[in-house]
Write a protein that holds these residues in place. Structure first.
Motif, short mmCIF file in Angstrom:
data_model
loop_
_atom_site.label_atom_id
_atom_site.label_comp_id
_atom_site.label_asym_id
_atom_site.label_seq_id
_atom_site.Cartn_x
_atom_site.Cartn_y
_atom_site.Cartn_z
N ILE A 170 0.84 -1.20 0.00
CA ILE A 170 0.00 0.00 0.00
C ILE A 170 0.87 1.25 0.00
N TRP A 171 1.88 1.25 0.85
CA TRP A 171 2.77 2.41 0.94
C TRP A 171 3.45 2.66 -0.41
N GLN A 172 3.90 1.59 -1.05
CA GLN A 172 4.61 1.72 -2.33
C GLN A 172 3.70 2.25 -3.42
N LYS A 173 2.46 1.77 -3.47
CA LYS A 173 1.53 2.26 -4.49
C LYS A 173 1.23 3.74 -4.30
N ALA A 174 1.06 4.17 -3.07
CA ALA A 174 0.82 5.59 -2.80
C ALA A 174 2.05 6.42 -3.17
N SER A 175 3.21 5.88 -2.86
CA SER A 175 4.47 6.57 -3.20
C SER A 175 4.63 6.68 -4.71
N ASP A 176 4.28 5.61 -5.43
CA ASP A 176 4.34 5.65 -6.90
C ASP A 176 3.42 6.73 -7.45
N PHE A 177 2.23 6.86 -6.86
CA PHE A 177 1.30 7.90 -7.28
C PHE A 177 1.95 9.27 -7.10
N GLU A 178 2.55 9.50 -5.94
CA GLU A 178 3.20 10.78 -5.67
C GLU A 178 4.31 11.08 -6.68
N ASP A 179 5.04 10.04 -7.04
CA ASP A 179 6.17 10.21 -7.95
C ASP A 179 5.75 10.40 -9.40
#
Length: 186
Positions: free
Chosen positions: A105-114
């Motif tokens: 979950i954290w990684q998917k949200a981080s990917d969105f931010e990036d």
């Protein structure tokens, strides 16, 4: 798949809510042990009888929770503990991952931010984070209430993001500041 929209981020929050529901039982057990004075390492000759309040703080990014108890002077009387005491890192997808929020979950949200380039980036991210923290805090309040009811133990306890002046009083669910808390020790 990388989140591309608010709907994708909303789905991450649904996944997070389901994850929290899945760990509620184990986390409630941890809180029950704390309320009973078990599993706590006391400092400087303190005992369960010396504890006047519990503090729970969480990290902004990974939502890791720490706990400590204070004495009648408001001074730390226990070692700091990480909660939950046993993390199921295999559920998070990586045995080295230490965050409470699952790595996926954290990684998917981080990917969105990036990667998201829309004009509404800030609004979408703010909505996602507001809902994520609301879900997390409500989950904590619910498991705290359950543990308190199961043990019949009522103690002063406070919950907050780390290093803040404001905390939530877990008995009233009202915001209280450090100065107001300090008055309780006088």
């Amino acid at each position: 798949m990388k989140p591309q929209s608010m709907e994708d981020l909303e789905n991450l929050n649904i996944e997070f809510k389901n994850y929290l529901a899945g760990i509620s039982g184990k986390f409630t057990e941890d809180l029950i042990h704390l309320l009973k004075g078990e599993s706590i390492n006391y400092l400087n000759g303190n005992t369960q009888a010396h504890i006047k309040a519990f503090y729970f703080e969480y990290e902004f990014d990974y939502l890791n929770i720490v706990f400590w108890g204070v004495d009648h002077k408001g001074e730390i009387a226990t070692e700091i503990m990480f909660l939950p005491t046993k993390k199921n890192n295999k559920d998070n997808g990586n045995e080295k991952w230490s965050g409470l929020i699952p790595q996926k979950i954290w990684q998917k949200a981080s990917d969105f931010e990036d990667n998201y380039e829309g004009d509404d980036f800030d609004e979408i991210l703010d909505e996602y984070n507001d809902e994520k923290y609301r879900l997390f805090e409500q989950w904590f309040f619910d498991v705290w209430k359950g543990a308190s009811e199961q043990t019949g133990v009522k103690t002063n306890a406070y919950f907050s993001i780390h290093d803040t002046y404001f905390r939530t009083d877990l008995n009233t669910l009202k915001t209280i500041n450090e100065d107001e808390i300090a008055l309780r020790y006088e």
